[in-house]
Design a protein around this motif. Sequence first.
Motif, PDB file in Angstrom:
ATOM      1  N   ALA A 151      -8.867  -4.558  -9.007  1.00  0.00           N
ATOM      2  CA  ALA A 151      -9.888  -4.971  -8.038  1.00  0.00           C
ATOM      3  C   ALA A 151      -9.385  -6.044  -7.097  1.00  0.00           C
ATOM      4  O   ALA A 151      -9.923  -6.219  -6.011  1.00  0.00           O
ATOM      5  CB  ALA A 151     -11.117  -5.476  -8.788  1.00  0.00           C
ATOM      6  N   THR A 152      -8.369  -6.774  -7.500  1.00  0.00           N
ATOM      7  CA  THR A 152      -7.859  -7.875  -6.684  1.00  0.00           C
ATOM      8  C   THR A 152      -6.691  -7.449  -5.801  1.00  0.00           C
ATOM      9  O   THR A 152      -5.993  -8.305  -5.252  1.00  0.00           O
ATOM     10  CB  THR A 152      -7.391  -9.031  -7.583  1.00  0.00           C
ATOM     11  N   PHE A 153      -6.468  -6.144  -5.622  1.00  0.00           N
ATOM     12  CA  PHE A 153      -5.254  -5.723  -4.917  1.00  0.00           C
ATOM     13  C   PHE A 153      -5.226  -6.225  -3.466  1.00  0.00           C
ATOM     14  O   PHE A 153      -4.185  -6.698  -2.991  1.00  0.00           O
ATOM     15  CB  PHE A 153      -5.108  -4.204  -4.954  1.00  0.00           C
ATOM     16  N   LEU A 154      -6.339  -6.140  -2.752  1.00  0.00           N
ATOM     17  CA  LEU A 154      -6.341  -6.651  -1.374  1.00  0.00           C
ATOM     18  C   LEU A 154      -6.209  -8.179  -1.360  1.00  0.00           C
ATOM     19  O   LEU A 154      -5.617  -8.745  -0.434  1.00  0.00           O
ATOM     20  CB  LEU A 154      -7.603  -6.217  -0.636  1.00  0.00           C
ATOM     21  N   ASP A 155      -6.768  -8.831  -2.380  1.00  0.00           N
ATOM     22  CA  ASP A 155      -6.552 -10.283  -2.510  1.00  0.00           C
ATOM     23  C   ASP A 155      -5.054 -10.565  -2.613  1.00  0.00           C
ATOM     24  O   ASP A 155      -4.531 -11.491  -1.998  1.00  0.00           O
ATOM     25  CB  ASP A 155      -7.245 -10.821  -3.758  1.00  0.00           C
ATOM     26  N   ASN A 156      -4.377  -9.756  -3.429  1.00  0.00           N
ATOM     27  CA  ASN A 156      -2.952  -9.978  -3.640  1.00  0.00           C
ATOM     28  C   ASN A 156      -2.150  -9.747  -2.355  1.00  0.00           C
ATOM     29  O   ASN A 156      -1.267 -10.540  -2.005  1.00  0.00           O
ATOM     30  CB  ASN A 156      -2.425  -9.038  -4.728  1.00  0.00           C
ATOM     31  N   LEU A 157      -2.449  -8.639  -1.666  1.00  0.00           N
ATOM     32  CA  LEU A 157      -1.697  -8.327  -0.439  1.00  0.00           C
ATOM     33  C   LEU A 157      -1.845  -9.424   0.608  1.00  0.00           C
ATOM     34  O   LEU A 157      -0.956  -9.642   1.427  1.00  0.00           O
ATOM     35  CB  LEU A 157      -2.178  -7.000   0.154  1.00  0.00           C
ATOM     36  N   SER A 158      -2.988 -10.106   0.582  1.00  0.00           N
ATOM     37  CA  SER A 158      -3.276 -11.103   1.614  1.00  0.00           C
ATOM     38  C   SER A 158      -2.995 -12.525   1.156  1.00  0.00           C
ATOM     39  O   SER A 158      -3.261 -13.476   1.894  1.00  0.00           O
ATOM     40  CB  SER A 158      -4.752 -10.997   2.022  1.00  0.00           C
ATOM     41  N   SER A 159      -2.447 -12.687  -0.035  1.00  0.00           N
ATOM     42  CA  SER A 159      -2.202 -14.031  -0.544  1.00  0.00           C
ATOM     43  C   SER A 159      -1.177 -14.772   0.311  1.00  0.00           C
ATOM     44  O   SER A 159      -0.102 -14.245   0.593  1.00  0.00           O
ATOM     45  CB  SER A 159      -1.681 -13.960  -1.986  1.00  0.00           C
ATOM     46  N   PRO A 160      -1.486 -16.024   0.677  1.00  0.00           N
ATOM     47  CA  PRO A 160      -0.490 -16.825   1.400  1.00  0.00           C
ATOM     48  C   PRO A 160       0.449 -17.590   0.474  1.00  0.00           C
ATOM     49  O   PRO A 160       1.323 -18.311   0.932  1.00  0.00           O
ATOM     50  CB  PRO A 160      -1.374 -17.791   2.191  1.00  0.00           C
ATOM     51  N   ARG A 161       0.258 -17.448  -0.856  1.00  0.00           N
ATOM     52  CA  ARG A 161       1.029 -18.231  -1.833  1.00  0.00           C
ATOM     53  C   ARG A 161       2.533 -18.097  -1.588  1.00  0.00           C
ATOM     54  O   ARG A 161       3.216 -19.072  -1.271  1.00  0.00           O
ATOM     55  CB  ARG A 161       0.698 -17.747  -3.237  1.00  0.00           C
ATOM     56  N   ALA A 162       3.062 -16.917  -1.760  1.00  0.00           N
ATOM     57  CA  ALA A 162       4.414 -16.546  -1.329  1.00  0.00           C
ATOM     58  C   ALA A 162       4.181 -15.236  -0.591  1.00  0.00           C
ATOM     59  O   ALA A 162       4.192 -14.175  -1.191  1.00  0.00           O
ATOM     60  CB  ALA A 162       5.356 -16.356  -2.508  1.00  0.00           C
ATOM     61  N   PRO A 163       3.870 -15.314   0.690  1.00  0.00           N
ATOM     62  CA  PRO A 163       3.284 -14.170   1.395  1.00  0.00           C
ATOM     63  C   PRO A 163       4.147 -12.913   1.360  1.00  0.00           C
ATOM     64  O   PRO A 163       5.375 -12.980   1.423  1.00  0.00           O
ATOM     65  CB  PRO A 163       3.103 -14.692   2.821  1.00  0.00           C
ATOM     66  N   ILE A 164       3.459 -11.757   1.268  1.00  0.00           N
ATOM     67  CA  ILE A 164       4.154 -10.477   1.323  1.00  0.00           C
ATOM     68  C   ILE A 164       4.370 -10.169   2.804  1.00  0.00           C
ATOM     69  O   ILE A 164       3.717  -9.303   3.407  1.00  0.00           O
ATOM     70  CB  ILE A 164       3.341  -9.383   0.605  1.00  0.00           C
TER      71      ILE A 164
END
Length: 512
Positions: A151-164
Amino acid sequence: MRRRSILGAAAVAAVLMSFQTMAVAQTKGGDIVIGISQAPPSLDAQITSAQAARNVTLHIFETLYARDENAKPVPELAEGVTISPDGKTYVFPIRKGVKFHNGKELDANDVVASIERYRKIGASPALVSAIESIKATGPHEVTITLKNVQATFLDNLSSPRAPIAIYPASEAAKEAGKIEIIGTGPYKFVEYKPDSHVKIARYDGYSPNPKGTGRDGFAGKKEAFLDTVTFRFMPEAGARTAALESGEIQFNETVDGPTAKRLAEDKRFTVEKVVPFGLQVIKFNQGAAPGNDKNFRLAVQAALNMEDIMSIAYSDIYQMDPSWLYPGSAFYTTAGSDKYNKGDLEAAKALLAKSGYKGEKLTFIVDNLRANIDTATVLQERLKDIGVNVDISVADWPTVSKMGFTPQGWTFWTHGFGIEPYEGPGSVMAPWVNGLSQQAKDPVIDELAIAFNAEMDEGKRKAIFDKFQAHMYDNAVAMKAGNYGVFQASTSKLKNFKPYRIPRMWGVWLEP
């Protein structure tokens, strides 16, 4: 009638003057120097989660999805997404006409190569661990298939932590740290002088997101007016302040409270509060006694007056807030807040009497950041009142963080959570899964995390996160003291700046 006409004409004139002022004010040009406390370890955005790197790279690179002002994932280089009914296949149409800083037009192959690279060497591999396959299914279409529903896949793709970050495919083929710094963002790389600065320049070929209507988190309309931005590495706080006052730099990413108050009284400067920027967490080591004793943990939680901690550790720039997420988050909740900030010594003594604690000396490990030492000191003094003896052990961050992920040598540990509450509930839950941060597995948390990731219904996910937060308080898994912020200072000639997770240099301009 005559009066109405005059007033109408005056209003039109005022509007015209306003537009003229805006037009003049937003004329492109100008150079700004930002004083930052650390040098970025790399400008290869995918391989570092350092804040100093994000300050720079998020001006240069973009991602398929990005976070809006309230940290919600929204399309950036993707036009949107279609998710299959079983929640495992994501089809992303890629925006057309977007050009990298080297002139190449973005296509699906660049996206595939970039995400495949992240799967191999990205700094936060958990973000993409659910991916089964990724394919270019058209010149401007990418299809990602997941192993399981996440469920968090779009959260992950958009994470600025170590950005994809999306690179040209030719760069994505290169090893970590060996790429040319080429993105699609509003600024392009100019130079990196170790021990001195990074310089970027406005990219006049930038293709703004047509869906963006204004500055919006890391997404939205990114209008660059400045000619160049230089990030100068200045670890000494006093040196940054002196440089701002002398005009050597025009923006200081962080100043202390007394300096902020002084600069705020000087018309040459503007002081901003970035609140919240992090939350202060106090951990228990549940891998050893007495941290493995629920009654002991509840006693400590009941004893603490969190406002005493926050007012000393983060004077003038804190929020009292029980939520493990920031205000504005779609999943914000106050579940369990009846146990937050109680400061009830009698209740604490009663709980302590039920525990196995016998007065032994306990160790609070802390790094040398002043706010963390203050937090430990206030806790130490408070726990004396209920008969708990605490020694504070100060060391550098690498030493403390290494010990804190083992079950020996400590009972308490405090530090900030900055990016996790911003990223959302999945990131807040993750550090406690498999007992990572508390050094003892918690089956309830593990089950809630699995259920959260598998649930696509947002309402049901909110209910799951409510249970997680209530569990944190009901069992004193760890304690949140409050939200803290940072002061930032700039020349008053910098206009339209709005503080955020990085000092965004789009949508701003310098007056002469």
